[in-house]
Design a protein around this motif. Structure first.
Motif, mmCIF file in Angstrom:
data_model
loop_
_atom_site.group_PDB
_atom_site.id
_atom_site.type_symbol
_atom_site.label_atom_id
_atom_site.label_comp_id
_atom_site.label_asym_id
_atom_site.label_seq_id
_atom_site.Cartn_x
_atom_site.Cartn_y
_atom_site.Cartn_z
ATOM 1 N N GLU A 13 0.825 -1.206 0.000
ATOM 2 C CA GLU A 13 0.000 0.000 0.000
ATOM 3 C C GLU A 13 0.860 1.258 0.000
ATOM 4 O O GLU A 13 0.408 2.320 -0.408
ATOM 5 C CB GLU A 13 -0.920 -0.009 1.226
ATOM 6 C CG GLU A 13 -1.954 -1.118 1.194
ATOM 7 C CD GLU A 13 -2.782 -1.168 2.460
ATOM 8 O OE1 GLU A 13 -4.012 -1.060 2.364
ATOM 9 O OE2 GLU A 13 -2.200 -1.317 3.554
ATOM 10 N N ILE A 14 2.078 1.136 0.464
ATOM 11 C CA ILE A 14 3.000 2.276 0.509
ATOM 12 C C ILE A 14 3.777 2.387 -0.797
ATOM 13 O O ILE A 14 3.932 3.464 -1.355
ATOM 14 C CB ILE A 14 3.960 2.137 1.702
ATOM 15 C CG1 ILE A 14 3.163 2.192 3.014
ATOM 16 C CG2 ILE A 14 5.025 3.222 1.677
ATOM 17 C CD1 ILE A 14 3.979 1.892 4.243
ATOM 18 N N ASP A 15 4.281 1.255 -1.289
ATOM 19 C CA ASP A 15 5.025 1.224 -2.549
ATOM 20 C C ASP A 15 4.775 -0.126 -3.208
ATOM 21 O O ASP A 15 5.436 -1.103 -2.894
ATOM 22 C CB ASP A 15 6.521 1.440 -2.298
ATOM 23 C CG ASP A 15 7.336 1.502 -3.584
ATOM 24 O OD1 ASP A 15 6.736 1.359 -4.674
ATOM 25 O OD2 ASP A 15 8.567 1.677 -3.508
ATOM 26 N N ASP A 16 3.810 -0.159 -4.111
ATOM 27 C CA ASP A 16 3.378 -1.424 -4.703
ATOM 28 C C ASP A 16 4.426 -2.066 -5.595
ATOM 29 O O ASP A 16 4.350 -3.257 -5.895
ATOM 30 C CB ASP A 16 2.091 -1.199 -5.501
ATOM 31 C CG ASP A 16 1.352 -2.507 -5.759
ATOM 32 O OD1 ASP A 16 1.362 -3.374 -4.862
ATOM 33 O OD2 ASP A 16 0.776 -2.662 -6.848
ATOM 34 N N ASP A 17 5.421 -1.276 -6.020
ATOM 35 C CA ASP A 17 6.458 -1.811 -6.887
ATOM 36 C C ASP A 17 7.816 -1.850 -6.194
ATOM 37 O O ASP A 17 8.842 -2.054 -6.833
ATOM 38 C CB ASP A 17 6.556 -0.971 -8.177
ATOM 39 C CG ASP A 17 7.355 -1.674 -9.265
ATOM 40 O OD1 ASP A 17 7.192 -2.903 -9.418
ATOM 41 O OD2 ASP A 17 8.169 -1.007 -9.935
ATOM 42 N N GLY A 18 7.827 -1.668 -4.878
ATOM 43 C CA GLY A 18 9.079 -1.683 -4.133
ATOM 44 C C GLY A 18 9.567 -3.103 -3.893
ATOM 45 O O GLY A 18 8.833 -4.081 -4.086
ATOM 46 N N PRO A 19 10.814 -3.265 -3.463
ATOM 47 C CA PRO A 19 11.378 -4.606 -3.262
ATOM 48 C C PRO A 19 10.634 -5.431 -2.224
ATOM 49 O O PRO A 19 10.458 -6.637 -2.391
ATOM 50 C CB PRO A 19 12.826 -4.330 -2.846
ATOM 51 C CG PRO A 19 12.846 -2.897 -2.400
ATOM 52 C CD PRO A 19 11.813 -2.203 -3.208
ATOM 53 N N ALA A 20 10.176 -4.795 -1.146
ATOM 54 C CA ALA A 20 9.448 -5.538 -0.110
ATOM 55 C C ALA A 20 8.140 -6.095 -0.668
ATOM 56 O O ALA A 20 7.792 -7.261 -0.432
ATOM 57 C CB ALA A 20 9.177 -4.645 1.087
ATOM 58 N N ALA A 21 7.408 -5.277 -1.419
ATOM 59 C CA ALA A 21 6.148 -5.729 -2.019
ATOM 60 C C ALA A 21 6.394 -6.847 -3.021
ATOM 61 O O ALA A 21 5.611 -7.805 -3.093
ATOM 62 C CB ALA A 21 5.437 -4.553 -2.689
ATOM 63 N N ARG A 22 7.476 -6.750 -3.779
ATOM 64 C CA ARG A 22 7.781 -7.800 -4.758
ATOM 65 C C ARG A 22 8.121 -9.119 -4.061
ATOM 66 O O ARG A 22 7.752 -10.200 -4.535
ATOM 67 C CB ARG A 22 8.928 -7.365 -5.675
ATOM 68 C CG ARG A 22 8.554 -6.215 -6.608
ATOM 69 C CD ARG A 22 9.542 -6.093 -7.756
ATOM 70 N NE ARG A 22 10.902 -5.853 -7.299
ATOM 71 C CZ ARG A 22 11.439 -4.651 -7.112
ATOM 72 N NH1 ARG A 22 10.706 -3.564 -7.338
ATOM 73 N NH2 ARG A 22 12.687 -4.514 -6.711
#
Length: 212
Positions: free
Chosen positions: A189-198
């Motif tokens: 929800e904060i960064d949908d394309d960030g490393p954690a989300a991936r």
């Protein structure tokens, strides 16, 4: 499907993974319930913080830290596509109950000198549970892996033939998870394309393949 996050060692990221797996499935439109079976109630705290922030609820969080979990979780599963259990931090009747309730047990462990790998108590519990639940799947997942290190890869390679196995997806030690927890949000929800989300997306996809 009932997924339990269990390890008698604290601080390995059980709650973070439980919340993010539940959130990943909920954001796909699936009905999800998270059971907070940890007496510390961290998942419930996250849910309350989310409400304070005025963020719409993605999934229900229920406090159920009692050793009747194996009888109550299947009832909850009738009304949800996925039930995720955030388990207790020590070997108790409650942990045994969570094991008996689950279709899949994920054992989070950090890739530091066999952090949890040689835990005879945890592995013994899994063996006991398999007597009653022979279809139970119980892999390790490497969590809180330090950035720019090869220890996670080396640990995964070392344990490729380990029983229980280790999943191929790993989760890094990322500031984004702490930021999300403080605000009652998910990293996606904060960064949908960030490393954690991936990483969460990769783990979720691997679990789906494993349980087909």
């Amino acid at each position: 499907m009932i997924v339990a996050l269990l390890n008698q060692k604290g601080g390995v990221g059980k709650t973070t993974l439980a919340l993010h797996l539940a959130g990943a499935w909920a954001r796909e439109g699936k009905r999800v319930t998270l059971i907070d079976a940890d007496p510390q109630g961290s998942a419930l705290d996250w849910s309350e913080q989310r409400a304070k922030e005025g963020v719409p609820r993605l999934f229900g969080v229920i406090g159920l830290a009692r050793d009747t979990l194996h009888r109550e979780a299947p009832e909850l599963a009738r009304d949800a596509r996925h039930v995720v259990i955030d388990g207790p931090p020590r070997i108790t009747g409650l942990m045994r109950s969570a094991l008996l309730a689950a279709d899949l047990v994920l054992i989070p462990a950090q890739p530091s000198p066999f952090d949890g790998w040689a835990s005879g108590e945890m592995l013994k519990l899994i063996v006991e549970a398999l007597i009653f639940r022979p279809q139970l799947v119980a892999p390790f997942v490497l969590d809180r892996c330090g950035a720019r290190t090869i220890i996670a890869r080396e640990t995964a390679e070392l344990l490729v033939d380990h029983d229980p196995p280790v999943l191929g997806s790993t989760i890094g030690q990322r500031v984004g998870f702490a930021d999300a927890a403080r605000s009652g949000r998910l990293v996606g929800e904060i960064d949908d394309d960030g490393p954690a989300a991936r990483e969460i997306a990769s783990l979720t996809a691997e679990i789906e393949r494993l349980m087909r």
